[in-house]
Design a protein around this motif. Structure first.
Motif, mmCIF file in Angstrom:
data_model
loop_
_atom_site.group_PDB
_atom_site.id
_atom_site.type_symbol
_atom_site.label_atom_id
_atom_site.label_comp_id
_atom_site.label_asym_id
_atom_site.label_seq_id
_atom_site.Cartn_x
_atom_site.Cartn_y
_atom_site.Cartn_z
ATOM 1 N N ARG A 43 -3.307 5.173 -7.528
ATOM 2 C CA ARG A 43 -1.970 5.416 -6.987
ATOM 3 C C ARG A 43 -1.387 6.719 -7.543
ATOM 4 O O ARG A 43 -1.537 7.011 -8.729
ATOM 5 C CB ARG A 43 -1.025 4.265 -7.354
ATOM 6 C CG ARG A 43 -1.252 3.003 -6.547
ATOM 7 C CD ARG A 43 -0.307 1.888 -6.966
ATOM 8 N NE ARG A 43 -0.411 0.807 -6.006
ATOM 9 C CZ ARG A 43 0.304 0.701 -4.891
ATOM 10 N NH1 ARG A 43 1.211 1.626 -4.616
ATOM 11 N NH2 ARG A 43 0.139 -0.308 -4.062
ATOM 12 N N ARG B 77 -0.808 6.255 3.671
ATOM 13 C CA ARG B 77 -2.235 6.492 3.930
ATOM 14 C C ARG B 77 -2.579 7.974 3.958
ATOM 15 O O ARG B 77 -3.673 8.377 3.576
ATOM 16 C CB ARG B 77 -2.640 5.821 5.240
ATOM 17 C CG ARG B 77 -1.885 6.261 6.465
ATOM 18 C CD ARG B 77 -2.256 5.372 7.640
ATOM 19 N NE ARG B 77 -1.666 5.846 8.899
ATOM 20 C CZ ARG B 77 -1.846 5.243 10.062
ATOM 21 N NH1 ARG B 77 -2.590 4.149 10.126
ATOM 22 N NH2 ARG B 77 -1.289 5.706 11.161
ATOM 23 N N GLN C 99 -5.824 1.478 -4.603
ATOM 24 C CA GLN C 99 -6.098 0.808 -3.344
ATOM 25 C C GLN C 99 -7.442 1.283 -2.805
ATOM 26 O O GLN C 99 -7.983 2.295 -3.249
ATOM 27 C CB GLN C 99 -4.981 1.011 -2.332
ATOM 28 C CG GLN C 99 -4.760 2.408 -1.832
ATOM 29 C CD GLN C 99 -3.507 2.489 -0.961
ATOM 30 O OE1 GLN C 99 -2.494 1.833 -1.221
ATOM 31 N NE2 GLN C 99 -3.563 3.309 0.093
ATOM 32 N N SER D 278 -4.862 -3.479 -1.598
ATOM 33 C CA SER D 278 -3.976 -2.663 -2.413
ATOM 34 C C SER D 278 -3.565 -3.458 -3.645
ATOM 35 O O SER D 278 -3.134 -4.610 -3.538
ATOM 36 C CB SER D 278 -2.739 -2.270 -1.606
ATOM 37 O OG SER D 278 -1.882 -1.475 -2.372
ATOM 38 N N PRO E 100 -5.665 0.750 4.346
ATOM 39 C CA PRO E 100 -6.463 0.258 3.217
ATOM 40 C C PRO E 100 -6.969 -1.169 3.431
ATOM 41 O O PRO E 100 -6.307 -1.985 4.091
ATOM 42 C CB PRO E 100 -5.487 0.313 2.037
ATOM 43 C CG PRO E 100 -4.134 0.241 2.660
ATOM 44 C CD PRO E 100 -4.240 0.919 3.984
ATOM 45 N N ALA F 260 0.842 -1.205 0.000
ATOM 46 C CA ALA F 260 0.000 0.000 0.000
ATOM 47 C C ALA F 260 0.873 1.248 0.000
ATOM 48 O O ALA F 260 1.988 1.247 0.525
ATOM 49 C CB ALA F 260 -0.902 -0.018 1.221
#
Length: 543
Positions: free
Chosen positions: A155, A99, A134, A129, A126, A96
């Motif tokens: 992304r 955040r 994600q 991912s 998440p 991932a």
């Protein structure tokens, strides 16, 4: 950056010995020199078969290449069974991204005020991912109610990475096409172009949202398939908000069995989902791998398929549907001549293809398959064999048929995983036969008339005027044509008169020349008369 990435890819390919795919003797001089100069990069996996080395190399190159390998695994019309099976093992397990970065992208897209007003909870970690995006869980407050939702976010900077990697892929594809013995058949440049279109489409979440809304509408009130609701007002190109579902992954077979889910019914419904999307709606989810399919087990005796991630969909036109359905039914009846004739009629193979030779080739491939019990026959593999055979007769596989083949392989694989005794032929044949009857029988004629009645009713009051205008137009056209013919006839007559005068004059000139030899005064008189005649004739012709 690009040269660094290129070196990394070349290093990976050489460390896994993938240069063996192109024989050294077929390499151009520059490539041979480059290969020799990179003497420290050697195959470190000589103990593994080339198919496994290819898969490991793809995995090590990251998300874009992994997704490319997954796409290739479905192209069984191009790859050997060993290569396709190995690439099918590719897993899209991607770390991932940060955040805080994810939340920042979401807030920027939706708007800070709107986000704070409607999202009472946001899960920073998440749920899942993948290579392109994600997913985060959240709670959406709207219309006085709270809804469990997921927010899908693209992304950051992934588009730049995709374009850079695809440029490198194009370079290798051109080399492969030119110097690899199988390059012409594999069409690597076309495959990379197809992948580019697909993956760039997946970057647009507005497109995916529209696909999901359409698919949901197609199965509205239907028990066999459920599509999560999309909250369009919160969707943007890089962010998508949709209903959170709580199903069991279709790949979790043991858990489904522990819950006593009706597995035969679930498997049969999977087949029904596929054929309904293709032949009823002409709009099908083309990426139904286990990660995108769940099962609603609220009622274990009446399970429902759940589909997510509608970024890739396929469509078929009316002619494609009809020919496919007739092909499938002909296969069920082992009528290979009709299969061959249908391919020629549809234009999938050249018109000058020998139907008898094509029939024999199809029979050779398919007849051994039918010696097995029906429950053991792979429907998807039959389709692959058919495409492979047709390619020998210069068939170019249409993109929509590739998506169709890929989807059928996914669905059949899932169905047999759920219920190994699944007889896909038995499940599909009545559906297809009924569909063909609906499209080509008396009911189809009645439906066509019924569908056109509103249009005809609208135009009926205008019919007398339309007929009158047509007749007037026809009358005017007839008069114009008659006038044109008369003008052409008059011009032809004038040209004929000129030609006749020219011939006559030439004859008189010749005669006068002969007479001049004997009598000059007579010749002068004849010449004068001749000149006058020619002058009068030319004036008449001009008139």
């Amino acid at each position: 950056m690009r040269s660094k990435r290129l070196y990394q890819i070349v290093k990976t390919f050489l460390n896994y010995g993938l240069d063996e795919l192109i024989p050294r003797e077929r390499l151009p001089l520059a490539a041979k020199i480059a290969r020799t100069s990179l003497f420290w990069l050697r195959n470190k996996h000589k103990d593994k078969p080339i198919e496994q080395r290819f898969r490991l190399a793809v995995e090590s190159l990251g998300p874009v290449f992994i997704k490319f390998g997954q796409m290739l695994s479905t192209r069984r019309d191009l790859l050997s069974q060993a290569f396709a099976a190995e690439l099918a093992l590719l897993q899209d397990n991607v770390n991932a991204f940060d955040r805080d970065t994810a939340k920042g992208i979401i807030v920027d897209a939706i708007g800070e005020q709107k986000f704070n007003q409607h999202f009472s909870h946001f899960e920073a970690n998440p749920l899942a991912s993948a290579s392109i995006a994600q997913v985060h869980a959240a709670t959406l407050s709207i219309d006085g109610k709270e809804h469990d939702v997921v927010i899908k976010v693209i992304r950051p900077n992934i588009e730049k990475t995709i374009h850079a990697d695809i440029q490198v892929m194009h370079t290798f594809a051109r080399l492969l096409s030119r110097f690899y013995t199988e390059g012409k058949r594999l069409r690597p440049v076309e495959v990379v172009n197809e992948y580019k279109r697909t993956i760039l489409d997946e970057l647009d979440l507005l497109r995916e949202a529209a696909n999901a809304i359409q698919l949901k509408r197609n199965f509205d009130g239907d028990k066999i398939l459920y599509v999560p609701e999309v909250y369009s007002e919160f969707c943007h190109k890089n962010v998508m908000v949709m209903e959170r579902i709580y199903g069991v992954g279709v790949g979790e077979v043991e858990r489904l069995k522990q819950l006593n889910v009706n597995m035969p019914l679930l498997a049969e419904r999977g087949v029904e989902v596929f054929f309904t999307q293709v032949f009823r709606d002409s709009f099908f989810h083309a990426d139904m791998h286990p990660g995108n399919v769940f099962v609603d087990v609220t009622d274990v005796n009446d399970p429902t398929w759940i589909a997510i991630d509608c970024g890739i969909v396929g469509t078929l036109n009316k002619e494609d549907k009809r020919y496919l359905a007739e092909n499938f039914v002909a296969f069920f009846n082992r009528d290979y001549h009709k299969v061959a004739q249908l391919h020629v009629d549809s234009g999938w193979v050249p018109r000058d293809t020998s139907v008898d030779e094509f029939e024999f080739a199809i029979r050779t491939v398919c007849e051994p398959i039918f010696e097995k019990p029906l429950a053991e026959i792979s429907f998807g593999q039959v389709l692959v064999n058919l495409f492979n055979t047709a390619r020998r007769f210069n068939m170019e596989v249409q993109p929509q048929l590739v998506l169709l083949q890929k989807t059928l392989l996914y669905i059949e694989g899932l169905g047999r995983q759920l219920y190994p005794q699944l007889d896909l032929w038995k499940t599909a044949k009545p559906f297809l036969e009924d569909w063909v009857k609906q499209q080509m029988g008396p009911k189809a004629l009645f439906d066509a008339i019924k569908d056109n009645l509103p249009y005809w009713a609208e135009k009926m009051p205008e019919l007398p005027n339309l007929v009158y205008q047509y007749l007037q137009s026809g009358h005017k056209n007839a008069e114009q044509q008659q006038q044109l013919l008369a003008d052409m006839q008059r011009r032809q007559e004038q040209q004929f008169k000129r030609l006749r005068l020219t011939i006559t004059g030439s004859s008189l000139l010749i005669t006068s020349g002969i007479l001049a030899v004997f009598n000059a005064p007579v010749a002068a008189t004849i010449t004068g008369v001749l000149s006058a005649l020619l002058l009068v004739g030319s004036l008449r012709g001009a008139g």
